[in-house]
Design an enzyme around this catalytic site. Structure first.
Site, PDB file in Angstrom:
ATOM      1  N   HIS A 185     127.054   4.887 -14.235  1.00 29.45           N
ATOM      2  CA  HIS A 185     126.758   4.532 -15.604  1.00 29.45           C
ATOM      3  C   HIS A 185     126.409   3.063 -15.663  1.00 29.45           C
ATOM      4  O   HIS A 185     126.779   2.333 -14.607  1.00 29.45           O
ATOM      5  CB  HIS A 185     127.981   4.819 -16.523  1.00 29.45           C
TER       6      HIS A 185
ATOM      7  N   GLU B  55     119.998   7.073 -19.592  1.00 24.74           N
ATOM      8  CA  GLU B  55     120.589   6.450 -20.455  1.00 24.74           C
ATOM      9  C   GLU B  55     119.955   4.922 -20.716  1.00 24.74           C
ATOM     10  O   GLU B  55     120.432   4.109 -19.766  1.00 24.74           O
ATOM     11  CB  GLU B  55     122.134   6.388 -20.215  1.00 24.74           C
TER      12      GLU B  55
ATOM     13  N   GLY C 171     125.951   1.925 -26.615  1.00 26.45           N
ATOM     14  CA  GLY C 171     127.171   1.204 -27.250  1.00 26.45           C
ATOM     15  C   GLY C 171     126.623   0.134 -28.529  1.00 26.45           C
ATOM     16  O   GLY C 171     125.692   0.562 -29.200  1.00 26.45           O
TER      17      GLY C 171
ATOM     18  N   SER D 296     123.609   5.882 -27.881  1.00 23.20           N
ATOM     19  CA  SER D 296     123.544   5.924 -29.447  1.00 23.20           C
ATOM     20  C   SER D 296     123.200   7.220 -30.102  1.00 23.20           C
ATOM     21  O   SER D 296     122.162   7.332 -30.927  1.00 23.20           O
ATOM     22  CB  SER D 296     122.428   4.775 -29.944  1.00 23.20           C
TER      23      SER D 296
HETATM   24  P1  PGA Z   1     127.056   5.670 -26.966  1.00 26.40           P
HETATM   25  O1  PGA Z   1     127.508   5.668 -25.420  1.00 26.40           O
HETATM   26  O2  PGA Z   1     126.898   7.092 -27.294  1.00 26.40           O
HETATM   27  O3  PGA Z   1     128.403   5.226 -27.507  1.00 26.40           O
HETATM   28  O4  PGA Z   1     126.039   4.610 -26.981  1.00 26.40           O
HETATM   29  C1  PGA Z   1     126.512   6.326 -24.457  1.00 26.40           C
HETATM   30  C2  PGA Z   1     126.970   6.187 -22.905  1.00 26.40           C
HETATM   31  O5  PGA Z   1     127.264   5.210 -22.633  1.00 26.40           O
HETATM   32  O6  PGA Z   1     126.783   7.286 -22.384  1.00 26.40           O
END
Ligand code: PGA
Length: 257
Positions: free
Chosen positions: A96, A168, A174, A215
């Site tokens: 990640h 991602e 975030g 997001s």
């Molecule tokens: P988020 O996180 O949906 O809060 O943007 C996604 C992730 O880190 O996998």
């Protein structure tokens, strides 16, 4: 037909009571999903067993947010694939962007962890992403494909299709993240699929599950799932609340019908 995968990583959130409340609240919704939707949840290490006891028998795959590439030994603070499996995990999230940015996770380590997961029969879920600068320079696909290729280095061909890739974008994740449009996400997903096809053949690349994360919310989930090369969603904030997760399952179910 391929399943639609809908999952969340809780990151470093929730205590035992909150984990319990979330699992109890989503249980009816996951039970109501047909075979064509694959729910998964990736709690923090201490709650893997608890969540697995609550949800495993309802068809939810449980994951771990990281593993060590070693089986056991003097690796203080690490958790081995054998241990997470023993607690009920069948998936392992690897690479990640928060781990890459804050905890020194390199592509080489990601690869070692992919190989370690497969060795123990765990499904690796490898996160790859482009930075804001890479997007600006127009090298998103190149950056992401490089990460995918290194992650899959020396993975036996017959096991490649067992690896899940989550695209991602670092710029989309975030609180400060700007969600990728479905066109932006699909463009990179297609590039990944084509690269996998060139490397391993079209039959393997078509079997591979490619998720989008960053997001994802209740407004953009449906359009993202409509894209040809997006096989599911990997969600943070929107799914930490049980209601949000249940809604995402409903959206996925409506696509699968
Ligand atoms: P988020 O996180 O949906 O809060 O943007 C996604 C992730 O880190 O996998």
């Amino acid at each position: 037909m391929k399943k639609v995968w809908i999952g969340t990583s809780w990151k470093m959130n929730k205590t035992s009571a909150a984990a319990d409340a979330w699992a109890s609240a989503v249980a009816p919704a996951v039970k109501a999903c047909s075979e064509s939707v694959q729910p998964f949840v990736i709690p923090s290490f201490p709650y893997i067993q608890q969540v697995s006891e609550q949800l495993n028998d309802k068809g939810v795959r449980i994951g771990s947010q990281n593993i060590c590439w070693q089986d056991e030994g003097a690796y203080t603070g690490e958790v081995s694939p054998i241990q997470v499996k023993d607690c009920g995990a069948t998936l392992v999230e690897i690479g990640h962007s928060e781990r890459r940015a804050m905890f020194g996770e390199t592509d080489e380590r990601v690869n070692k962890k992919v190989l370690a997961s497969l060795k123990h029969g765990l499904t690796p879920l490898v996160c790859v992403g482009d930075t804001h600068d890479e997007k600006r320079w127009g090298v998103s696909a190149e950056s992401v494909i490089r990460q995918v290729k290194i992650a899959l280095y020396e993975v036996p061909k017959e096991q490649v299709a067992d690896v899940i890739i989550a695209y991602e974008p670092v710029w989309a994740i975030g609180e400060q993240g700007i969600p990728a449009t479905s066109e932006e996400a699909e463009r990179v997903h297609l590039a990944i699929r084509n690269a996998l096809s060139a490397e391993f053949g079209s039959s393997i690349s078509q079997k591979m599950v490619l998720l989008y994360g960053g997001s994802v919310n209740l407004d953009n989930a449906s359009e993202l799932l409509d894209q040809a090369n997006i096989d599911g969603l990997f969600v943070g904030r929107t799914a930490w609340n049980a209601d949000g997760y249940c809604h995402l399952l409903e959206i996925a179910q409506s696509k699968a019908n």
